[in-house]
Scaffold this motif. Structure first.
Motif, PDB file in Angstrom:
ATOM      1  N   VAL A 253       0.836  -1.200   0.000  1.00  0.00           N
ATOM      2  CA  VAL A 253       0.000   0.000   0.000  1.00  0.00           C
ATOM      3  C   VAL A 253       0.874   1.255   0.000  1.00  0.00           C
ATOM      4  O   VAL A 253       1.835   1.349   0.767  1.00  0.00           O
ATOM      5  N   MET A 254       0.510   2.206  -0.875  1.00  0.00           N
ATOM      6  CA  MET A 254       1.246   3.470  -0.949  1.00  0.00           C
ATOM      7  C   MET A 254       0.294   4.634  -0.676  1.00  0.00           C
ATOM      8  O   MET A 254      -0.911   4.527  -0.871  1.00  0.00           O
ATOM      9  N   HIS A 255       0.881   5.744  -0.250  1.00  0.00           N
ATOM     10  CA  HIS A 255       0.106   6.973  -0.062  1.00  0.00           C
ATOM     11  C   HIS A 255       1.100   8.129  -0.142  1.00  0.00           C
ATOM     12  O   HIS A 255       2.134   8.086   0.529  1.00  0.00           O
ATOM     13  N   PRO A 256       0.821   9.168  -0.958  1.00  0.00           N
ATOM     14  CA  PRO A 256       1.817  10.234  -1.096  1.00  0.00           C
ATOM     15  C   PRO A 256       1.929  11.114   0.156  1.00  0.00           C
ATOM     16  O   PRO A 256       2.906  11.838   0.315  1.00  0.00           O
ATOM     17  N   GLY A 257       0.930  11.049   1.042  1.00  0.00           N
ATOM     18  CA  GLY A 257       0.857  11.962   2.178  1.00  0.00           C
ATOM     19  C   GLY A 257       0.472  13.349   1.692  1.00  0.00           C
ATOM     20  O   GLY A 257       0.651  13.650   0.510  1.00  0.00           O
ATOM     21  N   PRO A 258      -0.078  14.185   2.527  1.00  0.00           N
ATOM     22  CA  PRO A 258      -0.478  13.892   3.899  1.00  0.00           C
ATOM     23  C   PRO A 258      -1.704  12.970   3.931  1.00  0.00           C
ATOM     24  O   PRO A 258      -2.576  13.077   3.079  1.00  0.00           O
ATOM     25  N   MET A 259      -1.713  12.064   4.928  1.00  0.00           N
ATOM     26  CA  MET A 259      -2.793  11.082   5.032  1.00  0.00           C
ATOM     27  C   MET A 259      -3.920  11.621   5.885  1.00  0.00           C
ATOM     28  O   MET A 259      -3.659  12.305   6.869  1.00  0.00           O
ATOM     29  N   ASN A 260      -5.130  11.277   5.523  1.00  0.00           N
ATOM     30  CA  ASN A 260      -6.246  11.525   6.427  1.00  0.00           C
ATOM     31  C   ASN A 260      -6.724  10.175   6.917  1.00  0.00           C
ATOM     32  O   ASN A 260      -7.466   9.462   6.236  1.00  0.00           O
ATOM     33  N   ARG A 261      -6.258   9.814   8.109  1.00  0.00           N
ATOM     34  CA  ARG A 261      -6.607   8.516   8.697  1.00  0.00           C
ATOM     35  C   ARG A 261      -8.105   8.455   8.957  1.00  0.00           C
ATOM     36  O   ARG A 261      -8.688   9.439   9.425  1.00  0.00           O
TER      37      ARG A 261
END
Ligand code: NCD
Length: 303
Positions: A253-261
């Protein structure tokens, strides 16, 4: 470097190969070289940034260059000066590279036509974010050894995402299969033209894919309502272990950030070191930006 669109397989491969070497340099005790010695880089960010700005600054410093961060919030932009006038003013100080982020698509290209040094697009509106796509590609290549033959699902707010656009260009150029998974309201019309497969259901979209790339809901770019509620969005499109179980067993799993959990991604997944490579992406970001700064400042004059 204004975008990934138009780069060839060879150009992308050369950038990734160079970045690969910089990953090793960054893991050493002594991280410094003098590749950018005597060169000046100005970070000019008209939009908020944590990762990208910090990473360009570190990249420039590790290469021994002089790096300056222009803080737009305290600059003359606030007194009414136009972006082009600000750029021309900085240009008169002879920077070798301007790293520019701007909320409007096309603004960085316009600026690049007015200045003499190299310009790197650090994100222009919903258009492109080339160094993000390169760092994502480097993360994938180091994990899987290749980019072709991978199935990548890009999920969430594709409509407002420059990260999605740059990744679609890069991954399709390099021979990966790309799916976009999103509600109809968060997909640009005609997205199929970019050579992607479209899904509106997470379980179907994630089935048998190798990589799941999550995107943030970019509420700051939304004019009006695009999702009924955050709760409903998470229910249908938020990544949790149950939805991820449809992907290949070793999918990451990837996410560029910023993440909204709790909006596009469940905390359990984001923090799962066996599935999430989000921290690797940040590490690759510095190396990729070093590669870009290095290549763009090489002296190619005949004498
Ligand atoms: C992205 C951006 O600014 O486009 N962030 C980043 O550069 N890592 C994605 C986002 O803001 O959601």
């Amino acid at each position: 470097m204004l975008g990934i669109d138009g780069l060839t397989v060879e150009e992308i491969t050369m950038l990734l190969d160079l970045a690969d070497a910089y990953v090793d340099q960054n893991r050493k005790h002594d991280k410094k070289s003098d590749v950018l010695r005597g060169r000046t880089v100005i970070n000019l960010f008209f939009e908020n940034s944590t990762r990208t700005q910090a990473s360009f600054e570190l990249a420039g410093k590790r290469l021994g260059g002089d790096i300056m961060n222009m803080s737009v919030s305290t600059s003359s932009i606030k007194k009414g000066e136009t972006m082009i006038d600000t750029a021309m003013t900085l240009n008169a100080m002879h920077p070798d590279v301007l790293v520019v982020r701007h909320p409007d698509a096309g603004a960085v290209k316009l600026l690049s036509e007015k200045v003499t040094g190299a310009v790197i697009n650090a994100g222009d509106g919903r258009h492109e974010h080339p160094t993000q796509a390169l760092l994502d590609a480097l993360t994938i290549r180091r994990r899987r050894g290749r980019l072709d033959d991978m199935t990548v699902a890009i999920c969430g707010d594709v409509l407002h995402s420059r990260v999605a656009r740059s990744n679609i260009h890069l991954l399709t150029t390099m021979g990966a299969r790309v799916r976009v998974v999103a509600p109809r309201t968060l997909l640009p019309s005609g997205i199929e033209r970019f050579g992607v497969d479209v899904f509106h259901d997470m379980r179907a979209g994630l089935t048998d894919c190798d990589i799941v790339m999550m995107l943030r809901l970019q509420t700051e770019r939304m004019r009006g309502t695009f999702v009924p509620s955050i709760r409903e969005y998470f229910h249908f499109f938020g990544l949790d272990h149950e939805k991820l179980s449809y992907a290949k067993p070793d999918a990451f799993v990837m996410h560029p950030g910023p993440m909204n959990r709790g909006v596009e991604i469940d905390s359990d997944i984001a923090d799962d070191i066996n599935r999430s490579v989000i921290r690797d992406q940040v590490e690759m970001g510095v190396a990729v930006r070093m590669a870009c700064l290095d290549l763009l400042t090489r002296d190619i004059s005949p004498n």
